[in-house]
Design a protein around this motif. Structure first.
Motif, PDB file in Angstrom:
ATOM      1  N   LYS A   1      -7.760   0.513 -30.062  1.00 42.94           N
ATOM      2  CA  LYS A   1      -6.899   0.874 -30.821  1.00 42.94           C
ATOM      3  C   LYS A   1      -6.820  -0.159 -31.444  1.00 42.94           C
ATOM      4  O   LYS A   1      -7.073   0.174 -33.228  1.00 42.94           O
ATOM      5  CB  LYS A   1      -5.389   1.196 -30.056  1.00 42.94           C
ATOM      6  N   GLY A   2      -7.320  -1.581 -31.422  1.00 41.68           N
ATOM      7  CA  GLY A   2      -7.297  -1.960 -32.137  1.00 41.68           C
ATOM      8  C   GLY A   2      -7.616  -3.570 -31.029  1.00 41.68           C
ATOM      9  O   GLY A   2      -7.498  -3.506 -29.766  1.00 41.68           O
ATOM     10  N   MET A   3      -7.701  -4.484 -31.742  1.00 41.17           N
ATOM     11  CA  MET A   3      -8.135  -6.438 -31.447  1.00 41.17           C
ATOM     12  C   MET A   3      -6.254  -7.009 -32.232  1.00 41.17           C
ATOM     13  O   MET A   3      -6.392  -6.691 -33.239  1.00 41.17           O
ATOM     14  CB  MET A   3      -8.706  -6.508 -31.762  1.00 41.17           C
ATOM     15  N   VAL A   4      -6.465  -8.129 -31.267  1.00 36.32           N
ATOM     16  CA  VAL A   4      -5.054  -9.264 -31.989  1.00 36.32           C
ATOM     17  C   VAL A   4      -5.537 -10.881 -31.540  1.00 36.32           C
ATOM     18  O   VAL A   4      -5.767 -10.101 -30.604  1.00 36.32           O
ATOM     19  CB  VAL A   4      -3.479  -8.912 -31.698  1.00 36.32           C
ATOM     20  N   ALA A   5      -5.762 -11.306 -32.165  1.00 31.66           N
ATOM     21  CA  ALA A   5      -5.954 -12.734 -32.062  1.00 31.66           C
ATOM     22  C   ALA A   5      -4.774 -13.778 -32.672  1.00 31.66           C
ATOM     23  O   ALA A   5      -3.829 -13.648 -33.326  1.00 31.66           O
ATOM     24  CB  ALA A   5      -6.884 -13.084 -32.364  1.00 31.66           C
ATOM     25  N   ILE A   6      -4.761 -14.737 -31.694  1.00 28.62           N
ATOM     26  CA  ILE A   6      -3.675 -16.264 -31.859  1.00 28.62           C
ATOM     27  C   ILE A   6      -4.636 -16.380 -33.351  1.00 28.62           C
ATOM     28  O   ILE A   6      -3.506 -16.901 -34.796  1.00 28.62           O
ATOM     29  CB  ILE A   6      -4.151 -17.146 -31.170  1.00 28.62           C
ATOM     30  N   PHE A   7      -5.461 -16.960 -33.940  1.00 25.48           N
ATOM     31  CA  PHE A   7      -5.543 -17.769 -34.601  1.00 25.48           C
ATOM     32  C   PHE A   7      -7.511 -17.075 -35.369  1.00 25.48           C
ATOM     33  O   PHE A   7      -8.232 -16.629 -34.203  1.00 25.48           O
ATOM     34  CB  PHE A   7      -6.198 -18.939 -34.595  1.00 25.48           C
ATOM     35  N   SER A   8      -7.571 -16.842 -36.648  1.00 23.33           N
ATOM     36  CA  SER A   8      -9.632 -16.810 -36.963  1.00 23.33           C
ATOM     37  C   SER A   8      -9.359 -17.857 -37.891  1.00 23.33           C
ATOM     38  O   SER A   8      -8.412 -18.474 -39.610  1.00 23.33           O
ATOM     39  CB  SER A   8      -8.997 -15.297 -37.946  1.00 23.33           C
ATOM     40  N   TYR A   9     -10.012 -17.799 -38.159  1.00 27.31           N
ATOM     41  CA  TYR A   9     -10.854 -19.131 -38.940  1.00 27.31           C
ATOM     42  C   TYR A   9     -10.807 -18.772 -40.812  1.00 27.31           C
ATOM     43  O   TYR A   9     -11.495 -19.057 -41.122  1.00 27.31           O
ATOM     44  CB  TYR A   9     -12.674 -19.944 -38.965  1.00 27.31           C
ATOM     45  N   GLY A  10     -11.089 -16.821 -40.513  1.00 29.73           N
ATOM     46  CA  GLY A  10     -10.805 -16.046 -41.798  1.00 29.73           C
ATOM     47  C   GLY A  10     -12.474 -16.376 -42.233  1.00 29.73           C
ATOM     48  O   GLY A  10     -12.839 -16.572 -43.976  1.00 29.73           O
ATOM     49  N   PHE A  11     -13.921 -16.368 -41.879  1.00 29.02           N
ATOM     50  CA  PHE A  11     -15.232 -16.417 -42.092  1.00 29.02           C
ATOM     51  C   PHE A  11     -15.095 -15.061 -42.884  1.00 29.02           C
ATOM     52  O   PHE A  11     -15.207 -14.079 -41.729  1.00 29.02           O
ATOM     53  CB  PHE A  11     -16.434 -16.594 -41.400  1.00 29.02           C
ATOM     54  N   ASP A  12     -16.234 -14.827 -43.940  1.00 23.93           N
ATOM     55  CA  ASP A  12     -16.921 -13.407 -44.456  1.00 23.93           C
ATOM     56  C   ASP A  12     -17.770 -13.133 -43.294  1.00 23.93           C
ATOM     57  O   ASP A  12     -17.204 -11.292 -43.345  1.00 23.93           O
ATOM     58  CB  ASP A  12     -17.649 -13.518 -45.883  1.00 23.93           C
TER      59      ASP A  12
ATOM     60  N   HIS B   1      -6.383  -8.273 -36.085  1.00 24.62           N
ATOM     61  CA  HIS B   1      -4.930  -8.569 -36.311  1.00 24.62           C
ATOM     62  C   HIS B   1      -4.476  -9.980 -36.317  1.00 24.62           C
ATOM     63  O   HIS B   1      -5.218 -10.123 -34.662  1.00 24.62           O
ATOM     64  CB  HIS B   1      -3.361  -7.768 -36.876  1.00 24.62           C
ATOM     65  N   THR B   2      -4.340 -10.620 -36.757  1.00 23.84           N
ATOM     66  CA  THR B   2      -4.007 -12.325 -36.260  1.00 23.84           C
ATOM     67  C   THR B   2      -2.657 -13.214 -36.338  1.00 23.84           C
ATOM     68  O   THR B   2      -2.146 -12.445 -37.127  1.00 23.84           O
ATOM     69  CB  THR B   2      -5.338 -13.244 -36.575  1.00 23.84           C
ATOM     70  N   LEU B   3      -2.210 -13.590 -35.845  1.00 24.60           N
ATOM     71  CA  LEU B   3      -0.756 -14.680 -35.719  1.00 24.60           C
ATOM     72  C   LEU B   3      -0.728 -15.360 -36.827  1.00 24.60           C
ATOM     73  O   LEU B   3       0.012 -15.621 -37.557  1.00 24.60           O
ATOM     74  CB  LEU B   3      -0.521 -15.396 -34.728  1.00 24.60           C
ATOM     75  N   GLY B   4      -2.088 -16.276 -36.883  1.00 22.53           N
ATOM     76  CA  GLY B   4      -2.676 -17.375 -37.768  1.00 22.53           C
ATOM     77  C   GLY B   4      -3.877 -17.142 -37.994  1.00 22.53           C
ATOM     78  O   GLY B   4      -4.562 -16.281 -37.560  1.00 22.53           O
ATOM     79  N   ASN B   5      -4.445 -17.675 -39.258  1.00 17.40           N
ATOM     80  CA  ASN B   5      -5.549 -17.784 -40.318  1.00 17.40           C
ATOM     81  C   ASN B   5      -5.682 -19.010 -41.095  1.00 17.40           C
ATOM     82  O   ASN B   5      -4.977 -19.567 -40.885  1.00 17.40           O
ATOM     83  CB  ASN B   5      -5.734 -16.815 -41.385  1.00 17.40           C
TER      84      ASN B   5
END
Length: 214
Positions: free
Chosen positions: A150-161, A175-179
């Protein structure tokens, strides 16, 4: 995509508090890829702090329910997300599996460890998103097991293109908790970094493979 700004700022706050994230624009780290980086993130440290571990577990579990209702199974990406994935599954009272980077060379030669059935709905839990390649490799293994991711959830992402492109091309919702963007805001708000250091950190994020601290 973050769940919401309030959660992103709170997540940044707790990760900085326990040094799961370290910001060193003047003394950069060297990643395994060879990139010079002013940030280092190790979310496995979260597991050693019960209050913060519970915050991450419960926030992630609530967001999964809001986004996907209750899936049949929670899957963690080995090895970094096995711990938090199992905690989220326990909180939701759901089965848990984890996905290895590749199939074992012996025994049953599993890549997906645990019991899962064809057609079941799965949400993947990850601790950190950089380029997204290892995370999407886990999704590929689950697709081969003929389940419905259905999808992925993560704690944090660096937000790279490059991560955004990789997830779009794989047609996987993330979807991530933080970025990274909200991390810098929180770090500046709490005087963890200066405005000059914020500029350095933002410049790195725009072109991490070519960035040089000098």
């Amino acid at each position: 995509m973050i769940f919401n700004k309030e959660t992103a700022k709170k997540t940044a706050e707790v990760l900085l508090q326990i040094n799961a994230i370290k910001l060193q624009p003047n003394e950069p780290f060297t990643w395994a890829s060879g990139w010079k980086s002013p940030i280092y993130c190790d979310n496995r440290i979260v597991l050693s702090y019960p209050l913060i571990r519970n915050y991450i577990r419960e926030t992630m579990a609530r967001e999964i329910e809001e986004l996907y209702s209750k899936p049949d199974v929670i899957a963690g990406v080995a090895t970094g997300a096995i711990g938090i994935g199992a905690l989220v599954a326990d909180y939701l009272n759901l089965p848990f599996v984890y996905v290895r980077p590749e199939a074992k060379k012996h025994g049953r030669q599993n890549q997906v460890e645990g019991y899962i059935e064809k057609g079941q709905t799965v949400v993947v839990v990850e601790d950190l998103i950089s380029t997204g390649k290892s995370s999407l490799n886990a999704v590929k293994a689950l697709n081969q097991a003929e389940v419905n991711v259905k999808g992925m959830v993560a704690i944090f992402s660096y937000g790279f293109d490059v991560a955004k492109r990789n997830f779009e091309e794989a047609n996987v919702e993330l979807h991530t908790l933080g970025n990274y963007e909200n991390l810098l805001e929180q770090a500046l708000d709490t005087n963890y970094i200066t405005e000059k250091q914020q500029d350095i950190l933002a410049h790195w994020n725009a072109n991490p493979s070519e960035w040089n601290a000098n």
